[in-house]
Design a protein around this motif. Structure first.
Motif, PDB file in Angstrom:
ATOM      1  N   HIS A 180       0.817  -1.214   0.000  1.00  0.00           N
ATOM      2  CA  HIS A 180       0.000   0.000   0.000  1.00  0.00           C
ATOM      3  C   HIS A 180       0.852   1.266   0.000  1.00  0.00           C
ATOM      4  N   THR A 181       1.944   1.252   0.761  1.00  0.00           N
ATOM      5  CA  THR A 181       2.739   2.473   0.920  1.00  0.00           C
ATOM      6  C   THR A 181       3.869   2.589  -0.091  1.00  0.00           C
ATOM      7  N   GLN A 182       4.353   1.446  -0.588  1.00  0.00           N
ATOM      8  CA  GLN A 182       5.546   1.436  -1.453  1.00  0.00           C
ATOM      9  C   GLN A 182       6.737   2.089  -0.740  1.00  0.00           C
ATOM     10  N   ALA A 183       6.857   1.811   0.549  1.00  0.00           N
ATOM     11  CA  ALA A 183       7.918   2.407   1.361  1.00  0.00           C
ATOM     12  C   ALA A 183       9.300   2.056   0.809  1.00  0.00           C
ATOM     13  N   ARG A 184      10.193   3.045   0.836  1.00  0.00           N
ATOM     14  CA  ARG A 184      11.577   2.810   0.424  1.00  0.00           C
ATOM     15  C   ARG A 184      12.478   2.483   1.619  1.00  0.00           C
ATOM     16  N   THR A 185      12.031   2.844   2.825  1.00  0.00           N
ATOM     17  CA  THR A 185      12.769   2.534   4.056  1.00  0.00           C
ATOM     18  C   THR A 185      11.834   1.830   5.025  1.00  0.00           C
ATOM     19  N   VAL A 186      12.329   0.784   5.669  1.00  0.00           N
ATOM     20  CA  VAL A 186      11.554   0.050   6.670  1.00  0.00           C
ATOM     21  C   VAL A 186      12.371   0.014   7.954  1.00  0.00           C
ATOM     22  N   VAL A 187      11.745   0.410   9.047  1.00  0.00           N
ATOM     23  CA  VAL A 187      12.390   0.365  10.361  1.00  0.00           C
ATOM     24  C   VAL A 187      11.600  -0.613  11.232  1.00  0.00           C
ATOM     25  N   CYS A 188      12.257  -1.700  11.639  1.00  0.00           N
ATOM     26  CA  CYS A 188      11.664  -2.668  12.568  1.00  0.00           C
ATOM     27  C   CYS A 188      12.219  -2.330  13.950  1.00  0.00           C
ATOM     28  N   LEU A 189      11.339  -1.913  14.848  1.00  0.00           N
ATOM     29  CA  LEU A 189      11.738  -1.154  16.033  1.00  0.00           C
ATOM     30  C   LEU A 189      12.084  -2.035  17.237  1.00  0.00           C
ATOM     31  N   GLY A 190      12.728  -3.162  16.989  1.00  0.00           N
ATOM     32  CA  GLY A 190      13.175  -4.011  18.089  1.00  0.00           C
ATOM     33  C   GLY A 190      12.213  -5.131  18.422  1.00  0.00           C
ATOM     34  N   ASP A 191      12.757  -6.187  19.038  1.00  0.00           N
ATOM     35  CA  ASP A 191      12.004  -7.411  19.319  1.00  0.00           C
ATOM     36  C   ASP A 191      11.311  -7.910  18.055  1.00  0.00           C
ATOM     37  N   SER A 192      12.040  -7.855  16.960  1.00  0.00           N
ATOM     38  CA  SER A 192      11.512  -8.395  15.705  1.00  0.00           C
ATOM     39  C   SER A 192      11.429  -9.914  15.767  1.00  0.00           C
ATOM     40  N   PHE A 193      12.331 -10.515  16.539  1.00  0.00           N
ATOM     41  CA  PHE A 193      12.313 -11.963  16.767  1.00  0.00           C
ATOM     42  C   PHE A 193      12.174 -12.211  18.262  1.00  0.00           C
ATOM     43  N   SER A 238      12.983  13.886  23.522  1.00  0.00           N
ATOM     44  CA  SER A 238      11.863  14.371  22.730  1.00  0.00           C
ATOM     45  C   SER A 238      12.092  14.001  21.272  1.00  0.00           C
ATOM     46  N   GLY A 239      11.012  13.986  20.500  1.00  0.00           N
ATOM     47  CA  GLY A 239      11.102  13.550  19.118  1.00  0.00           C
ATOM     48  C   GLY A 239      11.446  12.082  19.012  1.00  0.00           C
ATOM     49  N   GLU A 240      10.886  11.288  19.906  1.00  0.00           N
ATOM     50  CA  GLU A 240      11.264   9.871  20.035  1.00  0.00           C
ATOM     51  C   GLU A 240      10.117   8.965  19.607  1.00  0.00           C
ATOM     52  N   ILE A 241      10.464   7.929  18.838  1.00  0.00           N
ATOM     53  CA  ILE A 241       9.512   6.869  18.485  1.00  0.00           C
ATOM     54  C   ILE A 241      10.070   5.559  19.018  1.00  0.00           C
ATOM     55  N   SER A 242       9.274   4.849  19.826  1.00  0.00           N
ATOM     56  CA  SER A 242       9.750   3.632  20.475  1.00  0.00           C
ATOM     57  C   SER A 242       8.647   2.586  20.503  1.00  0.00           C
ATOM     58  N   GLY A 243       8.995   1.407  21.003  1.00  0.00           N
ATOM     59  CA  GLY A 243       8.036   0.308  21.119  1.00  0.00           C
ATOM     60  C   GLY A 243       8.108  -0.315  22.502  1.00  0.00           C
ATOM     61  N   HIS A 244       8.356  -1.617  22.549  1.00  0.00           N
ATOM     62  CA  HIS A 244       8.676  -2.372  23.758  1.00  0.00           C
ATOM     63  C   HIS A 244       7.484  -2.666  24.669  1.00  0.00           C
ATOM     64  N   TYR A 245       6.630  -1.668  24.940  1.00  0.00           N
ATOM     65  CA  TYR A 245       5.597  -1.844  25.953  1.00  0.00           C
ATOM     66  C   TYR A 245       4.291  -2.437  25.415  1.00  0.00           C
ATOM     67  N   HIS A 246       4.159  -2.536  24.096  1.00  0.00           N
ATOM     68  CA  HIS A 246       2.936  -3.102  23.502  1.00  0.00           C
ATOM     69  C   HIS A 246       1.671  -2.432  24.060  1.00  0.00           C
ATOM     70  N   PRO A 247       1.559  -1.119  24.033  1.00  0.00           N
ATOM     71  CA  PRO A 247       0.397  -0.485  24.671  1.00  0.00           C
ATOM     72  C   PRO A 247      -0.932  -0.910  24.062  1.00  0.00           C
ATOM     73  N   LYS A 248      -1.927  -1.002  24.913  1.00  0.00           N
ATOM     74  CA  LYS A 248      -3.289  -1.280  24.468  1.00  0.00           C
ATOM     75  C   LYS A 248      -4.249  -0.485  25.335  1.00  0.00           C
ATOM     76  N   VAL A 249      -5.447  -0.362  24.834  1.00  0.00           N
ATOM     77  CA  VAL A 249      -6.488   0.404  25.524  1.00  0.00           C
ATOM     78  C   VAL A 249      -7.700  -0.498  25.696  1.00  0.00           C
ATOM     79  N   THR A 250      -8.278  -0.488  26.884  1.00  0.00           N
ATOM     80  CA  THR A 250      -9.491  -1.243  27.176  1.00  0.00           C
ATOM     81  C   THR A 250     -10.632  -0.270  27.386  1.00  0.00           C
ATOM     82  N   PHE A 264      18.580   7.798  13.902  1.00  0.00           N
ATOM     83  CA  PHE A 264      18.171   9.192  13.913  1.00  0.00           C
ATOM     84  C   PHE A 264      17.870   9.628  12.487  1.00  0.00           C
ATOM     85  N   VAL A 265      16.615   9.993  12.234  1.00  0.00           N
ATOM     86  CA  VAL A 265      16.194  10.577  10.961  1.00  0.00           C
ATOM     87  C   VAL A 265      15.571  11.918  11.326  1.00  0.00           C
TER      88      VAL A 265
END
Length: 221
Positions: free
Chosen positions: A68-81, A145-157, A130-131
């Motif tokens: 859908h996006t035809q992205a030229r760059t892919v960032v897998c933000l950790g815990d990919s495996f 600041s200006g940070e994108i991260s993962g790790h916590y798997h946030p969800k909302v109930t 850093f981009v």
């Protein structure tokens, strides 16, 4: 493409209903916490035997987002495996599929706590990326600041028609965005958990994934 538009430090981003993040100006697609081969890791460590289809399902959704996006760059933000041995246990057909997805793209594996070392599946392997004006890392850091991260798997109930439903969600404020887990077998941490409450500013939003991504005030206790 179903998504919710946001701006973080001047960067215009789209949170997709799949749980991926699209940065059109950089042609960059970011996904977090794929946890590929989780069923293999759980069986190897004596856990429950889960149907071994999560890697194929996760890659199918990733392939759709890339189409859908035809992205030229892919960032897998950790815990990919799910761990480093899980990366070595990839079925050959899945390894070849990842190779095809990487073809013609700049592919970055950010190190996570589950996969802290280089993995032999192509692409670049970095502690963080850093981009300008954004930094991509696995675990959020206080005071940045200006940070994108993962790790916590946030969800909302949320209560809905007399019952409660949970959805993976992006958490976003003026300083950071925390990604939901993209992997099929990943769980989640509720947004009102203390660690997320301490990281996110009082006016933070949650963007629920799904067919129609929905932005709401981040639920807190």
């Amino acid at each position: 493409m179903n998504g919710c538009e946001i701006t973080l430090h001047g960067a215009r981003l789209t949170t997709l209903g799949s749980g991926a993040l699209w940065w059109a100006d950089q042609s960059l697609l970011c996904v977090s916490d794929l946890h590929l081969c989780k069923s293999e890791r759980m069986a190897r460590r004596g856990g429950p035997n889960l149907p071994p289809y999560e890697t194929r399902d996760t890659l199918t959704r990733l392939a759709a987002d890339l189409d859908h996006t035809q992205a030229r760059t892919v960032v897998c933000l950790g815990d990919s495996f799910d761990d480093l041995q899980a990366a070595q246990s990839l079925l050959e057909e899945d390894r070849l599929w990842i190779t095809r997805l990487q073809a013609g793209r700049h592919w970055v594996w950010i190190e996570g706590n589950h996969d802290p070392g280089p993995i032999d599946v192509g692409g670049s392997h970095l502690a963080e990326l850093f981009v300008p004006p954004l930094t991509f890392r696995h675990i959020a850091t206080h005071g940045t600041s200006g940070e994108i991260s993962g790790h916590y798997h946030p969800k909302v109930t949320l209560p809905t028609r007399g019952r409660r439903i949970s959805r993976p969600a992006f958490l976003v404020d003026n300083d950071r965005l925390i990604m939901p887990a993209y992997g099929t077998y990943t769980g989640g941490l509720r947004s009102h958990d203390g660690v997320l409450a301490s990281l996110m500013q009082p006016d933070a939003s949650a963007i629920l994934t799904g067919a129609v991504p929905t932005r709401i005030p981040m639920p807190r206790l």
